[in-house]
Design an enzyme around this catalytic site. Structure first.
Site, PDB file in Angstrom:
ATOM      1  N   LEU A  55       7.971  -1.451   1.261  1.00 57.40           N
ATOM      2  CA  LEU A  55       7.236  -0.442   0.491  1.00 57.40           C
ATOM      3  C   LEU A  55       7.223  -0.748  -1.007  1.00 57.40           C
ATOM      4  O   LEU A  55       6.247  -0.464  -1.695  1.00 57.40           O
ATOM      5  CB  LEU A  55       7.829   0.942   0.739  1.00 57.40           C
ATOM      6  CG  LEU A  55       7.443   1.578   2.080  1.00 57.40           C
ATOM      7  CD1 LEU A  55       8.108   2.925   2.242  1.00 57.40           C
ATOM      8  CD2 LEU A  55       5.924   1.707   2.219  1.00 57.40           C
ATOM      9  N   CYS A  56       8.325  -1.372  -1.507  1.00 54.65           N
ATOM     10  CA  CYS A  56       8.349  -1.623  -2.955  1.00 54.65           C
ATOM     11  C   CYS A  56       7.303  -2.666  -3.333  1.00 54.65           C
ATOM     12  O   CYS A  56       6.728  -2.615  -4.421  1.00 54.65           O
ATOM     13  CB  CYS A  56       9.749  -2.026  -3.414  1.00 54.65           C
ATOM     14  SG  CYS A  56      10.356  -3.509  -2.638  1.00 54.65           S
ATOM     15  N   THR A  57       7.034  -3.619  -2.438  1.00 50.02           N
ATOM     16  CA  THR A  57       5.967  -4.593  -2.705  1.00 50.02           C
ATOM     17  C   THR A  57       4.629  -3.871  -2.808  1.00 50.02           C
ATOM     18  O   THR A  57       3.841  -4.106  -3.728  1.00 50.02           O
ATOM     19  CB  THR A  57       5.897  -5.650  -1.583  1.00 50.02           C
ATOM     20  OG1 THR A  57       7.113  -6.379  -1.566  1.00 50.02           O
ATOM     21  CG2 THR A  57       4.742  -6.608  -1.793  1.00 50.02           C
TER      22      THR A  57
END
Ligand SMILES: [Zn+2]
Lengths: 450, 523
Positions: free
Chosen positions: A211-213
C-alpha cells in the site's frame, strides 16, 4: 467378433477403443459392447464444474466420448468477452446463464445426450449432490473454487483400519486450467494421487502491491490504477462497494488513474489495462482451452472404462516458446488435512454441539468458524438457509454423542470458514471424532490422525 | 486501425491489435473436415481469421455424428464440407467462410495452383504420398503449411515451410537489458549522482537497485583489474558486500539488488543465438531479401560498430523500489539510449535497402523500432522439406529416440504412423480397420514397420510389440477427444505463424494419448 465398421454406427470410431482388447490398458478394462452401453446408463454420471472456456469444451468432448448423462454447474451469465472461445454461446445469448445455454446447445446437436444444468454457486448444492457422480471434471479459473470442490470430493473418501483408502469411496476428479498459450491437466484420485490441497504450492498467491508504494511512490501504470481502485475509491465513495462489473465504476477508476499517472509522469494507463488490473483478467484463447479440456475428457473416459493407461498425474502444456509438454508424477502430502484420513478430535462424552464448534474455532490447524455440521448425511447444525438454521438450532445445546446416535468413533463433515494466507475462505473439512471413555474405543486404532 | 473488438478482449491481451489485424487479413484453407480439421478451424474462426475455405469431398455418415460436433442428424448424406462450413460460420459472422466439395488428393493432383491464394493451409488426415506432394506445392508458392493427424490415441502435428522469422518472440523469462556491467556515459553519470552512504534512511532505502549495482560493480572492477565477479566465491563475496551496504533489514532496494546481482555477472555482448542469426548466410542480403534479413544485416553492422559488441538497447526497465521521480528519471535514461540506438539502426537499415536497390523507405519506422526493441530475442525457424525427412531422416537421431527411455514410445509412434500409410498403400485398408482382419494385421503391420526401418537404414531397431498391437487396435479411428487435442495444438501453431508472434514448434510433434508422454522429434 462383429464387424463393427461395416455397420453405419454412430460409435464407429469409439468402438475400436472400447470393444477391442488392448495391451496398454487399465487393470479394470473389460472391452465389449457392454462397456460402451454402460457409459450410457444412469449410474455413469459426470459433473462438469464451470461452463466457461473449459466447461463448454468439456461438455462437447464428454458427449462425443460416449457419455450420455452429464450435469453442469455454473453461476455466471454469458458476457461478450466470452465469445472468442466459449463456442457454445452466441451474441444473442449475452446475459443468459452459461450452464443453461451450454447444456441446451450440446443437447441440440448430439441426440441422446442428457445434460442437466445448474445455474447456481457450487456452495449452494448439498454435499450429497456431488456424491451422485462417478467423476467430477473441473473447468474453473479460481483457486478457491477448485479448493472447495476438492474438499467436497475428498470428504467422501473413507479409510480402512489400516489407513488405506477404501476404493469405492474414491471420487475421481480431472482438473484443467489455462492461461494464454499455457495450461495444465491433472487427474486426482483422492487418497491415491495428490489432491489439489497437497500441491497447493503449484498455485502461488497473486502478488499484491504494498500500500505504501501505491500511496507514496507509484512507478508503473498498474500502481496508479490500484491506487484509484483500492485507496481513492474508498476515500471518495466511502461505503459504496466498488463493483468491477459496473462500467461507471470502472470508468471512474480509469479517470482517477489517468490523473495520478499524469501527476507523476508515468506512462501507460489505458482502459484495457485498468480492467485487466482491477479484475485480474487472465488472457484466454480457444486453442489452449481445447487442448486442456480434451486431455481432461480423455482421462475421464480412461478412468471410467480403463481403455488405456491414465495420466499420472499432472500434465503441463506450454506453447508460447516452441511446444513443451511434460508429465510430472507428484506425490501426496501424507499430512494433508483434506485428503488424509481426517483430523482426529478427541472429545469428552459431555461435549455439546456448541462446545464442539467452539473447539473447531480454536483448533490451531482448523481455525474453523461459522461451522455447519453433518453426520452421515444428517444435518446437525446448519448456518444457512435461515429455515434450516432454525430447525437445527435446538441441537446446539445437546451432547454431540447423542446427536451422533451414540456412535463413539465416526466421521463428521464440517463446512465453514477458515483462514488461509490471512484471508477467509470457505472450506469443507473431514473430522474423525472419538469420544473418550466410551466402550470399544480403547482398542480401536486412533493413530495416524493428521 | 480498426477499433478493438470487445469480444476479442481476452486474446488482444496476448497478441495485441497488430496480431489481430494479421489474423483478420489471413486466408486459410482446410483439407478434410473430419473432427481434427473441424476442431482446428473452430478455434481459428472464434479467434477471427479473415476467411476460411474448407475442402472435403465426402458425405456425412452416421459414424461422423459420433466424433464431429459440426455435423448433426440433419447432415447425413450431405456434403461434409458444406455442413461444417455452415456451423463454423455460425460461430463468427466476421469470418468469410466457404467450402469446396472435392477430395483434397484430387485437388493436389489436378490443380496445384489452387493453393497459392492462401496465407496458410492446414492439411488433416492426409496419407504420406499426398503430404509430400502438397508440401512441394506450398513451398513453391510460399504458402505456410501445417499437417495434423489423429490416429487412435496418437497423432502428430508438423509445420512445413522454408523459413519463419519472428521479431516479437515474447519469451516469458528473459534477462533484462540493463547493462549493469557495461553502463553507457549517461547511466554512469546518473549513478554517480547517488551516494550509497547517504545518511537519510528514507533516501537510502529508495535508491533504485540499478544504481546500487552499477556503482558496486564499478567499484569491484576497479579493485579487480577491470574484471567482474566470475567465480562462485567472488559472486558470494559481491553479494556479501551488498548485504553490508544495507542500513536496515527492511531495505527492499538492497534485497532487490542482491536478487538481481546475477545480472552483473552476465557476460557482455550478444548471445550465441543472436550470433548465429547475424552470421546466417541469409544476412548477406540481396534484392530478394526479406525485410527481416535486411534489418539483421543492419543489426550486424550496428553490433560491429556503434553498438561496440552490443545489440540496440531494449529501453525498458523492470519495476523496482524507488521514489517515483528517480524511477521516472532512470526510465528516461534507458529510453533515450534506446531511441539513440534506434536512430542509428534506422540509418543503417535505410542505407542497406539502398545498397540492394530497394526503396530506402520501404520498411516502416514502427517495424524498425520493434526490431530494435526485440533484437536480442529474434528467432529464425526452418523446416526440412517433408520428402527429405521421409526419405532420409536424421538416422543417428532416430536411433537415439528409439533407444531412449523417454523418447522410445514417441519414436515408435512416429514409425508406426508412417507404417500405417505404407500398409494402406499395400493392402488398401489401414491395419485393424476391420475386426475380421485384426489377427493377420498385427504381424503385417510389424513387418511393414520393420521394412520401413530397414529402408531408412535403421536396421536392428525394434518396436515394442504392445505398441504395434495398440496401433492395430486403433484401426485408424479418429476419436473426438484426440482430434480436439491435436486440432487444438495445430490451431495454436497457426496463430503463432500468422501473427508472427511467439515461437512456433520445431520438428514433428508426436502426440501420445496413452500416457501423455508426447515428444517433439527433430528428424
Ligand atoms: Zn491432499
Amino acid at each position: 467378433m462383429a464387424d463393427t465398421s461395416s455397420q453405419p454406427s454412430r460409435s464407429r470410431d469409439l468402438d475400436k477403443l472400447l470393444l477391442r482388447p488392448g495391451n496398454l490398458v487399465g487393470a479394470t478394462f473389460e472391452p465389449g459392447p457392454e462397456l460402451r452401453d454402460a457409459l450410457q446408463e444412469d449410474f455413469v454420471k459426470v459433473l462438469v464444474v464451470g461452463a466457461g472456456g473449459l466447461g463448454c469444451e468439456l461438455l462437447k468432448d464428454l458427449a462425443l466420448s460416449g457419455f450420455r448423462n452429464l450435469e453442469v454447474i455454473d453461476m455466471d451469465r454469458i458476457e461478450v468477452t466470452n465469445l472468442n472461445r466459449q463456442f457454445l454461446f452466441r451474441l444473442e445469448d449475452v446475459g443468459k446463464p452459461k450452464a443453461e445455454v451450454a447444456a441446451k446447445r450440446v443437447k441440440e446437436r448430439i441426440s441422446g445426450v442428457n445434460i442437466v444444468p445448474h445455474f447456481c454457486r457450487i456452495e449452494d448444492k448439498d454435499i450429497s449432490f456431488y456424491s451422485d457422480f462417478s467423476i467430477i471434471a473441473l473447468g474453473l479459473d479460481s483457486i478457491e473454487a477448485r479448493s472447495y470442490i476438492n474438499g467436497v470430493a475428498c470428504s467422501f473418501l473413507e479409510y480402512d483400519s489400516n489407513d488405506n483408502p477404501i476404493e469405492e469411496t474414491i471420487k475421481p476428479m480431472v482438473d484443467g486450467g489455462t492461461e494464454g498459450f499455457k495450461g495444465h491437466a491433472r487427474v486426482i484420485l483422492p487418497g491415491v494421487t495428490p489432491c489439489f490441497e497437497c500441491t497447493i504450492w503449484l498455485f502461488p498467491p497473486q502478488v499484491k502491491f504494498p500500500l505504501c508504494t501505491l500511496a507514496e511512490t507509484p512507478r508503473t501504470a498498474a500502481h496508479c490504477i490500484e491506487y484509484a481502485h483500492l485507496i481513492k475509491w474508498n476515500e471518495v465513495h466511502g461505503g459504496v462497494a466498488f463493483d468491477p462489473d459496473d462500467p461507471k465504476h470502472m470508468k471512474w477508476v480509469y479517470d482517477e488513474a489517468v490523473k495520478r499517472a499524469e501527476l507523476f509522469g508515468i506512462p501507460g494507463v489505458t482502459y484495457s489495462l485498468t480492467q485487466g488490473v482491477v479484475k485480474n483478467i487472465i488472457p484466454a484463447i480457444a486453442s489452449t482451452n481445447a487442448i486442456i479440456s480434451s486431455a481432461c475428457a480423455l482421462e475421464t473416459l480412461k478412468i471410467v472404462t480403463g481403455c488405456s493407461k491414465t495420466l499420472s498425474n499432472y500434465l503441463t502444456y506450454n506453447g508460447a516458446e516452441g511446444l513443451h509438454t511434460k508429465v510430472t508424477e507428484f506425490e501426496r502430502d501424507k499430512d494433508c488435512l483434506v485428503c488424509g484420513p481426517g483430523v482426529l478430535i478427541e472429545l469428552d462424552t459431555s461435549v455439546t454441539l456448541k462446545k464442539f464448534m467452539d473447539i473447531l474455532e480454536e483448533h490451531p490447524k482448523l481455525q474453523l468458524s461459522r461451522a455447519s455440521v453433518t453426520h452421515r448425511g444428517k444435518n446437525l447444525y446448519m448456518q444457512a438457509p435461515p429455515i434450516l438454521e432454525e430447525m437445527t438450532r435446538s441441537n446446539l445445546s445437546l451432547p454431540l454423542l447423542d446427536l451422533m446416535d451414540k456412535v463413539p468413533k465416526d466421521v463428521l463433515h464440517v463446512n465453514g470458514t477458515t483462514v488461509k494466507k490471512d484471508e477467509k475462505v470457505t472450506c469443507l473439512r473431514k473430522l474423525r471424532v472419538v469420544f473418550k471413555g466410551v466402550d470399544g474405543v480403547a482398542d480401536m486404532d486412533t493413530a495416524g490422525g493428521a | 486501425m480498426a477499433e478493438p473488438k470487445v469480444k476479442y478482449d481476452r486474446q488482444l491481451r496476448i497478441w495485441g491489435q497488430q496480431g489481430q489485424d494479421a489474423l483478420e487479413k489471413s486466408s486459410i484453407c482446410l483439407l478434410n473436415c473430419g473432427p481434427t480439421g473441424s476442431e482446428t478451424f473452430k478455434n481459428l474462426v472464434l479467434g477471427g481469421v479473415g476467411s476460411i475455405t474448407i475442402v472435403d469431398g465426402s458425405k456425412v455418415e452416421a459414424g461422423d455424428l459420433g466424433n464431429n460436433f459440426m455435423v448433426d442428424e440433419s447432415s447425413i448424406g450431405q456434403s461434409k464440407a458444406k455442413c461444417v462450413c455452415s456451423f463454423l460460420q455460425e460461430l463468427n459472422d466476421a469470418v468469410k467462410a466457404k467450402f469446396i466439395e472435392e477430395y483434397p488428393e484430387a485437388l493436389i493432383e489436378t490443380n496445384p495452383s489452387f493453393f497459392s491464394q492462401f496465407t496458410l493451409v492446414v492439411a488433416t488426415q492426409l496419407v504420406e504420398d499426398a503430404m509430400i506432394r502438397l508440401d512441394r506445392i506450398c513451398r513453391e508458392a510460399n504458402v505456410m503449411l501445417i499437417f495434423a493427424r489423429s490416429y487412435g490415441l496418437t497423432g502428430f502435428v508438423r509445420i512445413s515451410l522454408k523459413e519463419h522469422t519472428v521479431i516479437e518472440s515474447k519469451p516469458e523469462h528473459f534477462l533484462d537489458d540493463l547493462r549493469l556491467n557495461n553502463p553507457w556515459p549517461e547511466l554512469r553519470r546518473f549513478a554517480e549522482g547517488f551516494d550509497l552512504n547517504v545518511q537519510d534512511p528514507v533516501v537510502h532505502k529508495h535508491i533504485p537497485y540499478v544504481v546500487i549495482l552499477v556503482k558496486m560493480a564499478d567499484e569491484w572492477a576497479k579493485s579487480h583489474g577491470g574484471r567482474f565477479p566470475s567465480t562462485r566465491e567472488e559472486k558470494k563475496e559481491f553479494k556479501e558486500l551488498l548485504k553490508a551496504g544495507m542500513f536496515a533489514q527492511d531495505e527492499d532496494n538492497y534485497r532487490e539488488a542482491i536478487d538481481a546481482s546475477f545480472k552483473v555477472f552476465a557476460p557482455k555482448g550478444i548471445s550465441s543465438d543472436l550470433e548465429q542469426i547475424i552470421n546466417d548466410c541469409a544476412a548477406e542480403v540481396g534484392n530478394n531479401s526479406s525485410d527481416f534479413w535486411v534489418m539483421v544485416a543492419a543489426l550486424k553492422e550496428f553490433i560491429a560498430n556503434e553498438g561496440a559488441g552490443e545489440a540496440p538497447l531494449e529501453g525498458s526497465i523492470p519495476d523496482m523500489t524507488s521514489s517515483t521521480e528517480q524511477y521516472v528519471n532512470l526510465q528516461n535514461i534507458y529510453q533515450s539510449k534506446a531511441e539513440a540506438d534506434f536512430l542509428v539502426m534506422e540509418q543503417l537499415v535505410r542505407s542497406t535497402l539502398k545498397k540492394i536497390g530497394k526503396d530506402p523507405n520501404s520498411i516502416p519506422k514502427g517495424t524498425i523500432k520493434s526490431f530494435c526493441k526485440n533484437a536480442r530475442k529474434l528467432k529464425v525457424c526452418r523446416y526440412r522439406p517433408l520428402v527429405d525427412e521421409f526419405n532420409s531422416p536424421n538416422i543417428p537421431e532416430l536411433q537415439k529416440y528409439l533407444a531412449d527411455e523417454d523418447y522410445s514410445t514417441a519414436g515408435g509412434i512416429y514409425i508406426l504412423l508412417r507404417a500405417v500409410d505404407r500398409f494402406a498403400a499395400n493392402y488398401n485398408t489401414f491395419p485393424g480397420q476391420f475386426d475380421s482382419a485384426m489377427d493377420e494385421d498385427i504381424p503385417r503391420l510389424k513387418s511393414t514397420a520393420t521394412g520401413l526401418l530397414g529402408d531408412l537404414g535403421c536396421n536392428g531397431a525394434t518396436l515394442a510389440e504392445d505398441l504395434i498391437h495398440e496401433m492395430c487396435r486403433f484401426g485408424a479411428a479418429e476419436l473426438h477427444a484426440i482430434a480436439a487435442l491435436v486440432g487444438g495444438i495445430a490451431s495454436q501453431e497457426v496463430i503463432k505463424l500468422i501473427t508472427r508472434q511467439f515461437v512456433p514448434m520445431s520438428g514433428t510433434f508426436i502426440f501420445n494419448g496413452i500416457d501423455h508422454k508426447s515428444q517433439l522429434l527433430t528428424l
